[in-house]
Design a protein around this motif. Structure first.
Motif, mmCIF file in Angstrom:
data_model
loop_
_atom_site.group_PDB
_atom_site.id
_atom_site.type_symbol
_atom_site.label_atom_id
_atom_site.label_comp_id
_atom_site.label_asym_id
_atom_site.label_seq_id
_atom_site.Cartn_x
_atom_site.Cartn_y
_atom_site.Cartn_z
ATOM 1 N N GLY A 89 60.314 -52.606 -47.489
ATOM 2 C CA GLY A 89 59.446 -52.325 -46.348
ATOM 3 C C GLY A 89 59.035 -50.865 -46.276
ATOM 4 N N MET A 153 61.571 -64.308 -36.603
ATOM 5 C CA MET A 153 60.519 -63.341 -36.882
ATOM 6 C C MET A 153 60.775 -62.609 -38.193
ATOM 7 S SD MET A 153 58.444 -63.862 -34.516
ATOM 8 C CE MET A 153 57.335 -62.544 -34.971
ATOM 9 N N GLY A 154 62.046 -62.293 -38.475
ATOM 10 C CA GLY A 154 62.357 -61.617 -39.728
ATOM 11 C C GLY A 154 62.040 -62.468 -40.941
ATOM 12 N N TRP A 156 59.685 -64.765 -41.187
ATOM 13 C CA TRP A 156 58.236 -64.785 -41.365
ATOM 14 C C TRP A 156 57.712 -63.435 -41.844
ATOM 15 C CZ3 TRP A 156 55.127 -68.758 -41.776
ATOM 16 C CH2 TRP A 156 55.520 -69.993 -41.257
ATOM 17 N N VAL A 157 58.294 -62.350 -41.358
ATOM 18 C CA VAL A 157 57.872 -61.019 -41.812
ATOM 19 C C VAL A 157 58.156 -60.848 -43.297
ATOM 20 C CG1 VAL A 157 58.453 -58.568 -41.655
ATOM 21 C CG2 VAL A 157 57.998 -59.867 -39.584
ATOM 22 N N SER A 161 55.313 -60.319 -46.008
ATOM 23 C CA SER A 161 55.326 -59.095 -46.803
ATOM 24 C C SER A 161 55.342 -59.406 -48.290
ATOM 25 C CB SER A 161 56.545 -58.248 -46.423
ATOM 26 O OG SER A 161 56.637 -57.098 -47.235
ATOM 27 N N LEU A 192 53.481 -54.897 -42.223
ATOM 28 C CA LEU A 192 54.672 -55.745 -42.158
ATOM 29 C C LEU A 192 55.922 -55.004 -42.615
ATOM 30 C CD1 LEU A 192 53.193 -59.078 -43.588
ATOM 31 C CD2 LEU A 192 53.819 -58.609 -41.215
ATOM 32 N N PRO A 195 58.397 -53.514 -39.510
ATOM 33 C CA PRO A 195 59.501 -54.335 -38.983
ATOM 34 C C PRO A 195 60.475 -54.788 -40.059
ATOM 35 C CG PRO A 195 57.469 -55.613 -39.046
ATOM 36 C CD PRO A 195 57.096 -54.201 -39.364
ATOM 37 N N LEU A 196 60.000 -54.946 -41.305
ATOM 38 C CA LEU A 196 60.897 -55.381 -42.368
ATOM 39 C C LEU A 196 61.993 -54.355 -42.627
ATOM 40 C CD1 LEU A 196 61.523 -57.487 -44.575
ATOM 41 C CD2 LEU A 196 59.986 -56.220 -46.097
ATOM 42 N N TYR A 199 64.317 -54.822 -39.033
ATOM 43 C CA TYR A 199 64.578 -56.012 -38.225
ATOM 44 C C TYR A 199 66.005 -56.517 -38.401
ATOM 45 C CZ TYR A 199 65.003 -59.965 -41.443
ATOM 46 O OH TYR A 199 65.474 -60.871 -42.356
#
Length: 401
Positions: A89, A153-154, A156-157, A161, A192, A195-196, A199
């Motif tokens: 990330g 959410m993690g 999907w992120v 990504s 992305l 947050p990656l 998170y």
């Protein structure tokens, strides 16, 4: 049922004691195999004391001295996944910023960051699947999109990504609309990547593990700054030009400074109670935590040393990488140690921390406000038995005139 003997039911085969004549093992859970049933399902000796007076002193009662919550079952691949995903990330963010600000002079650095991000996303997915055991379990995590769940959410992120970084790598350097698609995918991967990089710390802080919950404000900052330091150190180990070296040096230095400052904040938050800070000072987690701080400080010192030589640059990058990895493993083992300690769960609750602190619900069931720290209820000492009662004889009391 008449032909089933009691000893057959009590015989421990795989820890589940299922009689094949009455039922069958099917489904995903039935495929689990246990090599040592005593280790998987330990049998404890019969406890004959009161729950609140077993294994601890009277000032800090617990329930038979046993852990109040279950220890996380994650294996070594999870903290490594924290590191690899964070580096991916942070590298994606650096690549977008380098291409946007540096133009053609930093185009190669941007392409290199795309590769680091794409490979990191793929490797981190593999590490997560390794812990889950089966690829289908990772796919099942994508069946739900829940904004209030850090895990949902993690997932999907990370998938988004990985897709964007892969597209950015495939279309890198292309002309026409394919090149524009690659550049757009790189920008999406950079967005992305924010947050990656952190998170996973939010995921840890959202659990009931005491030390993770107590450091919920500073732990995300630690993971994000450590991801920046780790990505900068890794990119410094790869071939780069002198112009790119200045950018990487600034990027990694900012990450290391932030990592050290966030580490102090995490330690300060955990020090609210001695039992919460204990995993960061003792045991395997304590040694890893100290090693991570030493590696980060040494890497920063080598990076700021005037007239750095080639070996100092390499040593600083290696120490920065080691510090970022040790930080993840330190918090991982600290969470396990904190979950095993029953006092780490009970004492913060008596002090009004945890759910009462987060939700603001500080009222008892009768509507009266709670006063923290909560008092420890103690039983009155038992009156000694009368000798005649112990012998079984009974005599009426003589009335007083």
């Amino acid at each position: 049922m008449g032909d089933i003997r009691p000893e057959d039911l009590e015989r421990r085969q795989d820890g589940r004691n299922i009689d094949s004549r009455l039922g069958e093992l099917s489904g995903e859970g039935a495929q689990q195999r246990v090599k040592d049933t005593d280790e998987a399902n330990p049998s404890r000796a019969l406890l004959r004391t009161r729950p609140s007076l077993s294994g601890v002193n009277a000032d800090s009662p617990s329930y038979y001295g046993q852990p109040a919550i279950k220890e996380p079952v994650w294996i070594w691949s999870i903290p490594l996944y924290f590191y690899v995903g964070g580096v991916a990330g942070a590298a994606s963010v650096l690549g977008v910023a380098a291409e946007a600000v540096g133009g053609e002079g930093l185009r190669k650095l941007g392409y290199r960051c795309r590769w680091v991000g794409a490979v990191g996303d793929i490797v981190s997915s593999g590490l997560l699947i390794h812990d889950l055991g089966r690829p289908e379990r990772f796919l099942n995590m994508l069946r739900v999109f829940r904004p209030t769940s850090p895990m949902s959410m993690g997932s999907w992120v990370m998938v988004g990504s990985g897709a964007m970084n892969s597209a950015a790598v495939l279309f890198a350097g292309r002309r026409g609309w394919l090149g524009r698609v690659g550049d757009g995918a790189a920008v999406a991967a950079g967005l992305l990547g924010l947050p990656l990089a952190g998170y996973t710390a939010v995921l840890l802080a959202n659990t009931a593990v005491p030390v993770w919950q107590a450091t919920r404000k500073s732990l995300p900052l630690l993971f994000m700054s450590s991801a920046v330091a780790g990505a900068g150190s890794l990119l410094e180990l790869l071939p780069h030009s002198s112009h790119e070296e200045k950018v990487l040096h600034l990027f990694s230095t900012m990450g290391k400074v932030g990592e050290l400052m966030a580490g102090v904040a995490v330690q300060h938050e955990a020090s609210s109670l001695e039992v919460l800070e204990r995993p960061l000072k003792q045991g395997v987690s304590g040694r890893l935590w100290k090693a991570a701080r030493v590696c980060a400080a040494a890497s920063l010192a080598l990076g700021l040393w005037p007239g750095r030589t080639r070996w100092m640059k390499v040593a600083g990058a290696l120490l920065g990488t080691a510090g970022a990895i040790a930080t993840r493993f330190a918090m991982f083992h600290a969470g396990k140690a904190s979950a095993r300690d029953p006092q780490a769960t009970f004492q913060p609750q008596r002090e009004g921390m945890g759910a009462a602190e987060v939700t603001g619900h500080t009222y008892a069931s009768d509507g009266k406000p709670l006063k923290f720290p909560l008092p420890v209820l103690r039983e009155a000492p038992r009156r000694p038995e009368r000798p005649e009662a112990a012998s079984g004889a009974w005599e009426p009391e003589t009335p007083v005139p």
